[in-house]
Design an enzyme around this catalytic site. Structure first.
Site, PDB file in Angstrom:
ATOM      1  N   ASP A 181      24.322  73.340  45.562  1.00  0.00           N
ATOM      2  CA  ASP A 181      24.104  73.496  44.121  1.00  0.00           C
ATOM      3  C   ASP A 181      22.911  72.627  43.733  1.00  0.00           C
ATOM      4  O   ASP A 181      22.187  72.088  44.594  1.00  0.00           O
ATOM      5  CB  ASP A 181      25.383  73.175  43.331  1.00  0.00           C
ATOM      6  CG  ASP A 181      25.746  71.689  43.346  1.00  0.00           C
ATOM      7  OD1 ASP A 181      25.063  70.907  44.056  1.00  0.00           O
ATOM      8  OD2 ASP A 181      26.708  71.313  42.664  1.00  0.00           O
ATOM      9  N   CYS A 240      26.733  69.465  47.841  1.00  0.00           N
ATOM     10  CA  CYS A 240      26.835  69.381  46.381  1.00  0.00           C
ATOM     11  C   CYS A 240      26.786  67.885  46.054  1.00  0.00           C
ATOM     12  O   CYS A 240      26.347  67.087  46.874  1.00  0.00           O
ATOM     13  CB  CYS A 240      28.076  70.094  45.837  1.00  0.00           C
ATOM     14  SG  CYS A 240      29.655  69.393  46.322  1.00  0.00           S
ATOM     15  N   THR A 271      29.227  65.695  45.692  1.00  0.00           N
ATOM     16  CA  THR A 271      30.170  64.925  46.511  1.00  0.00           C
ATOM     17  C   THR A 271      30.483  65.574  47.856  1.00  0.00           C
ATOM     18  O   THR A 271      31.092  64.923  48.709  1.00  0.00           O
ATOM     19  CB  THR A 271      31.516  64.809  45.762  1.00  0.00           C
ATOM     20  OG1 THR A 271      31.983  66.142  45.502  1.00  0.00           O
ATOM     21  CG2 THR A 271      31.353  64.038  44.449  1.00  0.00           C
ATOM     22  N   HIS A 321      37.984  67.927  67.172  1.00  0.00           N
ATOM     23  CA  HIS A 321      39.413  68.098  66.903  1.00  0.00           C
ATOM     24  C   HIS A 321      39.722  69.314  66.038  1.00  0.00           C
ATOM     25  O   HIS A 321      40.759  69.945  66.205  1.00  0.00           O
ATOM     26  CB  HIS A 321      39.978  66.851  66.206  1.00  0.00           C
ATOM     27  CG  HIS A 321      40.110  65.674  67.129  1.00  0.00           C
ATOM     28  ND1 HIS A 321      40.924  64.590  66.853  1.00  0.00           N
ATOM     29  CD2 HIS A 321      39.514  65.399  68.320  1.00  0.00           C
ATOM     30  CE1 HIS A 321      40.847  63.706  67.843  1.00  0.00           C
ATOM     31  NE2 HIS A 321      39.978  64.164  68.743  1.00  0.00           N
ATOM     32  N   HIS A 368      44.270  70.444  70.832  1.00  0.00           N
ATOM     33  CA  HIS A 368      43.793  70.783  69.485  1.00  0.00           C
ATOM     34  C   HIS A 368      43.795  72.286  69.226  1.00  0.00           C
ATOM     35  O   HIS A 368      43.760  72.708  68.075  1.00  0.00           O
ATOM     36  CB  HIS A 368      42.379  70.224  69.282  1.00  0.00           C
ATOM     37  CG  HIS A 368      42.312  68.738  69.472  1.00  0.00           C
ATOM     38  ND1 HIS A 368      42.924  67.854  68.608  1.00  0.00           N
ATOM     39  CD2 HIS A 368      41.745  67.981  70.450  1.00  0.00           C
ATOM     40  CE1 HIS A 368      42.732  66.622  69.041  1.00  0.00           C
ATOM     41  NE2 HIS A 368      42.018  66.663  70.158  1.00  0.00           N
TER      42      HIS A 368
HETATM   43  C1  RB5 Z   1      27.813  69.018  39.794  1.00  0.00           C
HETATM   44  O1  RB5 Z   1      27.591  68.179  38.713  1.00  0.00           O
HETATM   45  C2  RB5 Z   1      28.942  68.479  40.664  1.00  0.00           C
HETATM   46  O2  RB5 Z   1      30.151  68.635  40.006  1.00  0.00           O
HETATM   47  C3  RB5 Z   1      28.947  69.166  41.995  1.00  0.00           C
HETATM   48  O3  RB5 Z   1      27.714  68.990  42.616  1.00  0.00           O
HETATM   49  C4  RB5 Z   1      29.966  68.695  43.013  1.00  0.00           C
HETATM   50  O4  RB5 Z   1      29.910  67.309  43.185  1.00  0.00           O
HETATM   51  C5  RB5 Z   1      31.335  69.191  42.860  1.00  0.00           C
HETATM   52  O5  RB5 Z   1      32.213  68.955  43.704  1.00  0.00           O
END
Ligand code: RB5
Length: 146
Positions: free
Chosen positions: A8, A65, A67, A98, A133
């Protein structure tokens, strides 16, 4: 190796750096976007990259993204996908050895780009260990039919 990659807006810069590194390593990278830092919805890009892996058009997939959480949750909704959200090199190795993960997700707000590249390179060069596994991974696949 043929690799799908998607992100994203939050992961866009990391994606571009990862794509460059993977191409330098000799991989064929299929970039499903996004193509800028304009705000988009991560499930659209995670699912596009995941479908390429699920359909055998890419051997492995890379997702970014903010996180790594959203893209991995979305990708894991696609049948046949085992996407691992990874924050260090050991997790990258173990996700392959694994879990036989076929996609790796990183968070651009969590993991510096140099480490993200190291994580993805480790993921791609590691191999599934099989053995004990195998039946565990098969049990994950069985859950899709329930
Ligand atoms: C976008 O702001 C953020 O929510 C997205 O990049 C991500 O971290 C979602 O899991």
């Amino acid at each position: 190796m043929k690799i799908s990659i998607g992100s994203d807006h939050a992961g866009y810069r990391h994606k571009e750096a990862l794509k460059k590194a993977l191409e330098e390593d000799g991989h064929a990278v299929i970039d499903v976007g996004t193509a800028s830092e304009d705000s988009v919805d991560y499930p659209d890009f995670a699912s596009a990259a995941a479908r390429l892996v699920a359909e055998g058009k890419a051997e492995m997939g890379v997702l970014v993204c903010g996180t790594g959480i959203g893209v991995s949750i979305a990708a894991n909704k696609i049948k046949g996908i085992r996407a691992a959200n990874v924050t260090n090199v050991e997790m990258a190795r173990l996700a392959r050895e694994h879990n036989d993960a076929n996609m790796v997700a990183v968070g651009a707000r969590i993991t510096p780009v140099a480490l993200a590249i190291e994580i993805v390179r480790t993921f791609l060069k590691s191999e599934f260990s099989g053995g004990r596994h195998t039946k565990r991974v098969e049990k994950i696949q069985d859950l899709e039919q329930q």
